[in-house]
Enzyme design. Structure first.
Site, short mmCIF file in Angstrom:
data_model
loop_
_atom_site.label_atom_id
_atom_site.label_comp_id
_atom_site.label_asym_id
_atom_site.label_seq_id
_atom_site.Cartn_x
_atom_site.Cartn_y
_atom_site.Cartn_z
N CYS A 332 0.84 -1.20 0.00
CA CYS A 332 0.00 0.00 0.00
C CYS A 332 0.87 1.25 0.00
CB CYS A 332 -0.98 -0.04 1.17
SG CYS A 332 -2.40 1.06 0.94
N HIS A 444 -3.56 -5.60 1.30
CA HIS A 444 -3.29 -5.86 2.71
C HIS A 444 -3.69 -7.30 3.03
CE1 HIS A 444 -2.35 -1.77 3.97
NE2 HIS A 444 -3.37 -1.34 3.26
#
Length: 509
Positions: A332, A444
């Site tokens: 991310c 994630h």
């Protein structure tokens, strides 16, 4: 109407979340239809539900302990600190804007109370037991007028309160007496018992103090919970990272850069639970050393965390290690840092319009106001990271990001997302460098996938001339065992018959 119990603390980080998790599993084991609830949470470690809403990680663990899929009604208000006493405010899973602490507490928090009440009413209709967690301390007199998470919620939910103190940090008796003294009489009456948490040593030596406490406060001590090491349960607060130390010398050394606005750090817990892996968090002033893998984690403020790497010499260290063949993974915000540039034309994250990246991937990330939040499924088709020969589908994870990443040259994607929030798609995610030593992804939880995680670890082992391991930790089974272990210890430590009596005798609203 559902029976309720509320857990409040003498301060932050006394163990409210963990005890709430234990109660959820205990009540589930006892045959109750139980649900967790926390009206307002402040955390950078968040999660995306099946509906695409964002919520605090602690309530996710509590929902799992209760045997439920997490939903945003369990945590209707989430505050994600962005820096400078400012937070992104998320209501029912979706951001409504950034606010200063003063703007939120003095102008907005009570506006969110209607949403909190609606969620609480919904849960009261659907479940027979609600375990409610408070935040900070109910005795913070400067915040009480606009409180929507402690005593106002106890009254709204008709919930008896158990007050938790952390004896490990010292001053537990004084904090309990002081907290009760600062409460209004009707608030003090809501407190029906005291829990001493994180005790180490001989319980017999504590007995006189417990007797004094009961006499002084007129409140029963429900029990004393021992200090529990390595629970294996997700944390939500980055304060808990101070307790995460590497497990000593093992076959593989993984260094996670502990950036100031680190988020979703539970992405790496599954790695740390593997028997051949040591995961260490590199704090400010510490050297990265010579790890087998460097991980750049997610960030709530990618630009400022990138500048932190630059200002503290970590950029230079990372680039030197990369040039010498050390593999790097960015997730991310960490993935965004790996590119050539980060652009923020609308100043959604910082005052900088553009900042050079690390230049390890040929990409540019442009920040936009809209946040993308989805649960996803993905597949991996021999993406080439570490020369990995792994092909598999149905990898699970979730996305939380505001940036859009573009490539200046064709790249090998890390994964292909096949399902996003229940919709079948075919969308490339992330990138792997031409030399196969740098990988970035927006997913994630990618290392929570057992077979993929072991494939990456075995590729690292081969690089060190170590034999691959054929077995890996079952992440979900480990979680379930951790919830059961926690519930057993707490059940044995507390007078649960008294807890049930308090809940049964407390008048419903």
């Amino acid at each position: 109407m559902a029976k309720t119990i509320m857990l409040q603390g003498t301060s932050s980080h006394v163990g409210k979340s963990i005890i709430t998790t234990a109660f959820c599993r205990i009540f589930k084991q006892d045959g109750h239809k139980v649900v967790p609830f926390k009206a307002q949470n402040m955390a950078l470690n968040s999660y995306v539900t099946k509906s695409g809403g964002e919520m605090g990680r602690a309530q996710v663990a509590q929902a799992e302990a209760a045997g439920l899929d997490p939903t945003v009604e369990m945590n209707p208000v989430l505050l994600k600190p962005t820096g400078n006493s400012c937070s992104q405010v998320i209501i029912l899973g979706h951001p409504v804007g950034n606010m200063s602490a003063q703007e939120y507490h003095e102008g907005y928090s009570l506006n969110a109370l209607a949403t909190v009440k609606e969620c609480l009413n919904t849960l009261q209709r659907r479940f027979d037991t609600i375990v409610i967690e408070g935040a900070g301390s109910p005795a913070e007199v400067n915040l009480k007028d606009n409180d929507i998470v402690n005593m106002r919620i106890a009254k709204m939910a008709s919930a008896p309160v158990l007050l938790i103190a952390d004896i490990d940090r010292g001053g537990a008796l004084a904090s309990i007496v002081g907290t009760l003294e600062l409460l209004e009489p009707e608030e003090r009456d809501l407190v029906k018992g005291i829990i001493i948490n994180k005790f180490r040593g001989d319980i017999n030596l504590l007995t006189p103090a417990l007797e004094f406490l009961e006499k002084k406060t007129g409140k029963p001590v429900i029990g004393v919970v021992p200090h529990l090491e390595q629970l294996g349960i997700d944390d939500e607060d980055s304060v808990s990272l101070e307790d995460k130390r590497d497990g000593g010398k093992k076959d593989l050394d993984i260094a996670v850069i502990r950036i100031p606005k680190i988020s979703n750090f539970t992405d790496f817990d599954a790695l740390a639970n593997e028997p051949d892996v040591s995961v260490r968090y590199v704090r400010q002033g510490e050297s990265i050393g010579q790890p087998d893998l460097i991980i750049l984690p997610g960030s709530k403020n990618t630009t400022e965390d990138l500048l932190y790497l630059r200002d503290n010499g970590y950029e230079r260290e990372i680039l030197a290690l990369a040039a010498n063949g050390t593999p790097i993974v960015g997730i991310c915000g960490g993935y965004q840092m790996l590119g050539e540039e980060i652009q923020d034309p609308e100043h959604t994250e910082s005052d900088y319009e553009k900042v050079p990246g690390l230049g390890l991937i040929n990409s540019v990330t442009i920040f936009e106001a809209n946040k993308l939040t989805h649960q996803i499924s993905a597949c991996c088709n021999n993406h080439g990271f570490l020369g990995l020969n792994f092909s598999g589908g149905d990898l699970k994870g979730y996305e939380i990001h505001m940036g859009r990443t573009q490539f200046s040259t064709p790249v090998n994607p890390a994964f292909v997302i096949t399902n996003r929030s229940g919709e079948a798609i075919n969308s490339a995610d992330g990138a792997v460098s031409d030399n196969g030593l740098v990988m970035g992804t927006y997913i994630h939880g990618i290392f929570d996938n057992d077979q993929y995680r072991r494939a990456v670890l075995n590729a690292l082992r081969v690089r060190k001339d170590l034999a691959p391991l054929n077995m890996t930790t079952d992440t979900q089974a480990r979680k379930e065992a951790s919830y059961d272990r926690l519930a057993q210890v707490v059940r044995e430590s507390l007078n649960m018959n008294l807890v049930y009596s308090i809940m049964n005798d407390f008048p419903r609203g």
